[in-house]
Design a protein around this motif. Structure first.
Motif, short mmCIF file in Angstrom:
data_model
loop_
_atom_site.label_atom_id
_atom_site.label_comp_id
_atom_site.label_asym_id
_atom_site.label_seq_id
_atom_site.Cartn_x
_atom_site.Cartn_y
_atom_site.Cartn_z
N ILE A 1 0.83 -1.20 0.00
CA ILE A 1 0.00 0.00 0.00
C ILE A 1 0.86 1.25 0.00
O ILE A 1 1.67 1.45 0.92
CB ILE A 1 -0.94 0.01 1.22
N TRP A 2 0.73 2.07 -1.00
CA TRP A 2 1.22 3.45 -1.11
C TRP A 2 1.52 3.74 -2.57
O TRP A 2 1.88 2.86 -3.34
CB TRP A 2 2.44 3.74 -0.25
N LYS B 1 -7.77 -0.95 -4.01
CA LYS B 1 -7.33 -0.08 -2.91
C LYS B 1 -5.92 -0.40 -2.43
O LYS B 1 -5.56 -0.12 -1.31
CB LYS B 1 -8.30 -0.16 -1.73
N ALA B 2 -5.11 -1.02 -3.28
CA ALA B 2 -3.72 -1.32 -2.96
C ALA B 2 -2.93 -1.39 -4.26
O ALA B 2 -3.51 -1.51 -5.34
CB ALA B 2 -3.60 -2.64 -2.20
N TYR C 1 -0.51 -7.58 6.20
CA TYR C 1 -1.33 -8.76 5.92
C TYR C 1 -2.71 -8.29 5.48
O TYR C 1 -3.18 -7.22 5.88
CB TYR C 1 -1.46 -9.65 7.15
N ILE C 2 -3.40 -9.09 4.70
CA ILE C 2 -4.69 -8.67 4.14
C ILE C 2 -5.74 -8.47 5.23
O ILE C 2 -6.63 -7.64 5.09
CB ILE C 2 -5.17 -9.67 3.07
N ASP C 3 -5.65 -9.20 6.34
CA ASP C 3 -6.63 -9.07 7.41
C ASP C 3 -6.14 -8.19 8.56
O ASP C 3 -6.80 -8.11 9.59
CB ASP C 3 -7.02 -10.46 7.94
N GLU C 4 -5.01 -7.53 8.39
CA GLU C 4 -4.42 -6.72 9.45
C GLU C 4 -5.05 -5.32 9.47
O GLU C 4 -5.22 -4.69 8.43
CB GLU C 4 -2.91 -6.60 9.21
#
Length: 181
Positions: A88-89, A128-129, A166-169
């Motif tokens: 992400i960024w 969104k990533a 992590y995807i669920d973090e």
């Protein structure tokens, strides 16, 4: 008495298990895993179930551990394990070149990570990533360890949330500095 260790493990019909002394071999339709358990722990196979027992209280520490490791081996040869990470960024990206993961994370050079044997790394686009990194394999410990190493290249920072997570973090963002009146 161990709450985890006393639970029997159900063996699916397509999984083959061989116990030779302390060596356990678990073979599924495609994969095979081996594990040598510590002394003092016994595995008994009865009616498509594995029961883990210990010889004395001296080995209680290993009871639940061995049961969980054997259960993970059975799960690994049947379904496998998967861990997903998000990059992400703006300006950060990831791609695979042969068997090497190449990450651009704002450093002066790209970060390269070679996928070890027995683990598959794939990179996809994510909403969104910038990228979705998927780490898959049959050994749970190896998959999670590699995912943690990839995340450690650029941990998510607490102010803007940029980095690899992590995807669920869930990252709890801090407010940061504000201008005075």
């Amino acid at each position: 008495m161990s709450r985890i260790g006393k639970n029997p493990i159900t063996i699916p019909s397509w999984v083959e298990i061989k116990v030779d002394g302390r060596l356990i071999k678990v073979k599924g339709p495609k994969w095979e895993l081996e594990y040598t358990h510590p002394r003092g722990v016994k595995l008994d196979i009865e009616d498509n179930q594995i029961k883990v027992t210990i010889e004395s209280d001296e080995y209680r520490n290993y009871w639940g551990l061995v049961r969980t490791l054997v259960a993970n081996m059975i799960e690994g040869v049947t379904n496998g394990f998967k861990k997903e990470l998000l990059v992400i960024w703006v300006g950060y990206s990831a791609k695979m070149q042969w068997d090497t993961l190449v990450l651009w994370l704002g450093f002066s050079h790209p970060v390269e990570y070679k996928a070890p044997k027995g683990v598959t790394i794939t990179v996809d686009k994510a909403p969104k990533a910038q990228a979705l990194i998927r780490v898959e394999g049959i050994d749970k410990q190896k998959v999670w360890e590699i995912a943690a190493k990839i995340r450690a290249f650029k941990k998510p920072e607490p102010y803007k949330g940029k980095g690899i997570r992590y995807i669920d973090e869930q990252i709890k963002l801090k407010q940061g500095k504000t201008a005075g009146k």
